[in-house]
Design a protein around this motif. Structure first.
Motif, short mmCIF file in Angstrom:
data_model
loop_
_atom_site.label_atom_id
_atom_site.label_comp_id
_atom_site.label_asym_id
_atom_site.label_seq_id
_atom_site.Cartn_x
_atom_site.Cartn_y
_atom_site.Cartn_z
N LYS A 67 -12.76 0.53 -5.84
CA LYS A 67 -12.34 -0.41 -6.57
C LYS A 67 -10.63 -0.78 -5.49
N HIS A 68 -10.23 -0.21 -4.36
CA HIS A 68 -9.64 -0.47 -3.69
C HIS A 68 -9.87 -2.21 -3.00
N LEU A 69 -11.11 -2.10 -2.19
CA LEU A 69 -11.77 -3.68 -2.10
C LEU A 69 -11.44 -4.56 -3.48
N LYS A 70 -11.95 -3.97 -4.77
CA LYS A 70 -11.37 -4.82 -5.52
C LYS A 70 -10.00 -5.29 -6.03
N LEU A 71 -8.85 -4.46 -5.84
CA LEU A 71 -7.81 -5.03 -6.00
C LEU A 71 -7.31 -5.68 -5.22
N LEU A 72 -7.93 -5.62 -3.78
CA LEU A 72 -7.41 -5.78 -2.18
C LEU A 72 -8.27 -6.94 -2.72
N MET A 73 -9.25 -7.83 -3.65
CA MET A 73 -9.34 -9.58 -4.05
C MET A 73 -8.79 -9.63 -4.86
N ALA A 74 -8.39 -8.94 -5.73
CA ALA A 74 -7.52 -9.66 -6.94
C ALA A 74 -6.42 -10.21 -6.07
N PHE A 75 -5.90 -9.40 -5.56
CA PHE A 75 -4.05 -10.07 -4.53
C PHE A 75 -4.59 -11.07 -3.41
N ILE B 274 -12.46 -15.07 -8.08
CA ILE B 274 -12.30 -13.61 -7.75
C ILE B 274 -10.99 -12.87 -8.74
N ILE B 275 -10.41 -13.90 -8.99
CA ILE B 275 -9.52 -12.99 -10.08
C ILE B 275 -10.12 -12.54 -11.24
N PHE B 276 -11.29 -13.66 -11.67
CA PHE B 276 -11.58 -13.60 -13.17
C PHE B 276 -12.57 -12.30 -13.04
N GLU B 277 -13.38 -11.82 -11.79
CA GLU B 277 -14.42 -11.11 -11.54
C GLU B 277 -13.60 -10.16 -11.11
N SER B 278 -12.92 -9.46 -10.85
CA SER B 278 -12.54 -8.06 -9.27
C SER B 278 -12.26 -7.44 -10.76
N ASN B 279 -11.75 -6.86 -12.15
CA ASN B 279 -12.56 -7.09 -13.06
C ASN B 279 -13.66 -6.56 -13.72
N ILE C 204 -6.00 -13.42 4.47
CA ILE C 204 -5.65 -12.48 3.30
C ILE C 204 -7.15 -12.32 2.75
N HIS C 205 -7.76 -13.75 2.12
CA HIS C 205 -8.82 -13.34 1.35
C HIS C 205 -9.90 -13.19 2.43
N HIS C 206 -10.11 -13.48 3.65
CA HIS C 206 -10.81 -13.63 4.24
C HIS C 206 -10.99 -11.69 5.21
N LEU C 207 -10.34 -11.21 4.85
CA LEU C 207 -10.49 -9.86 5.58
C LEU C 207 -10.95 -8.86 4.53
N PRO C 208 -11.28 -8.65 2.89
CA PRO C 208 -11.91 -8.15 2.42
C PRO C 208 -13.10 -8.44 2.64
N ILE C 209 -13.64 -9.77 2.84
CA ILE C 209 -14.89 -10.09 2.66
C ILE C 209 -15.49 -9.96 3.78
N ALA C 210 -14.87 -9.80 4.99
CA ALA C 210 -15.50 -8.97 6.21
C ALA C 210 -15.68 -8.24 6.05
N LEU D 84 1.71 -9.54 -7.49
CA LEU D 84 1.97 -8.97 -6.13
C LEU D 84 1.32 -9.87 -5.48
N GLY D 85 0.39 -10.39 -5.79
CA GLY D 85 -0.07 -11.90 -4.88
C GLY D 85 0.65 -13.03 -4.63
N VAL D 86 1.52 -13.44 -6.38
CA VAL D 86 1.93 -14.78 -6.85
C VAL D 86 2.85 -14.61 -5.57
N ILE D 87 4.10 -12.94 -5.92
CA ILE D 87 4.74 -13.22 -5.21
C ILE D 87 5.02 -13.21 -4.04
N ALA D 88 4.48 -12.66 -3.61
CA ALA D 88 3.56 -12.67 -2.46
C ALA D 88 4.09 -14.44 -1.47
#
Length: 243
Positions: free
Chosen positions: A26-34, A215-220, A146-152, A235-239
């Protein structure tokens, strides 16, 4: 910095998977969504307007050519849009071979006796293209990192669960980490790539559109409303706004 950040992100993801062996998906999915929303925001606010501005300049040059007897006008925006669609289709083809590893869809059920070369080559091509616009848009280095970190993390865990040789895993991740900086380097040094910057960047826009939206649509799961996912996306948009 633009070369180091994407490389370090993959290495950090590799170390997280090897040393911490995270079990909570779940944490990885949230990081993926971000990461998906962060990357998509950078694409539509920085890279996309720049690519279309190049298209308008090309259109102006085309009109000059027409004035000298070329006789056939092309709409620069239409051309850019066409290359964006090429990028989307190209990414779909890559995912046929990578099995969706670019957005975390890898699952090891059987033992891996050797490097899965089709996955390896597809991911390297994907990462290489991602790095090309970074030579002109340094802020994209953070988005790709940020995209590659959870993928790795997911890839390394996939290889470990598949009982692949540790040296092969390290080799794969080091090469994958080097691909984005390599794309950035050659895009700024090779004249051919510089000349076709707008077209290549438009292809990358298509690639990033497909990856980030997937990623956005499938992380849920089950497409149910998830407040945690929504917060991660916001948070991803704001960052990205402050990059």
């Amino acid at each position: 910095m633009v070369f180091i950040v994407p490389f370090i992100a993959v290495i950090v993801g590799y170390l997280i998977a090897v040393l911490l062996q995270p079990k909570n998906k779940k944490h990885l999915k949230l990081l993926m969504a971000f990461s998906g929303s962060f990357l998509l925001t950078l694409t539509v606010t920085h890279l996309l307007p720049d690519v279309y501005s190049y298209g308008i300049e090309d259109q102006a040059h085309q009109h000059l050519a027409d004035a000298h007897g070329h006789g056939h006008a092309h709409n620069g925006n239409t051309t850019i849009g066409f290359f964006i669609m090429i990028g989307i289709v190209f990414q779909i083809v890559l995912e046929y071979f990578s099995k969706g590893a670019e957005h975390g869809h890898v699952h090891a059920h059987d033992k891996l006796d050797k490097i899965p070369w089709l996955l390896f080559i597809s991911l390297c091509i994907h990462a290489l293209f991602e790095g090309m616009p970074v030579s002109q848009h340094h802020e994209l280095a953070w988005g790709i990192a940020i995209h590659h970190l959870p993928i790795a993390v997911i890839l390394t865990a996939f290889f470990i669960n598949g009982e692949m040789n540790k040296k092969s895993i390290l080799f794969f991740m080091l090469v994958f980490a080097a691909m984005t900086p390599l794309g950035t380097l050659i895009s700024g040094e090779i004249t051919f790539l510089t000349h076709y910057y707008a077209e290549i960047s438009a292809i990358v826009v298509g690639i990033l559109f497909h990856i980030s939206s997937t990623i956005i649509f499938e992380s849920n799961e089950d497409h149910k409303f998830n407040i945690n996912k929504l917060v991660a996306i916001i948070l991803g948009v704001i960052a990205a706004y402050f990059i």
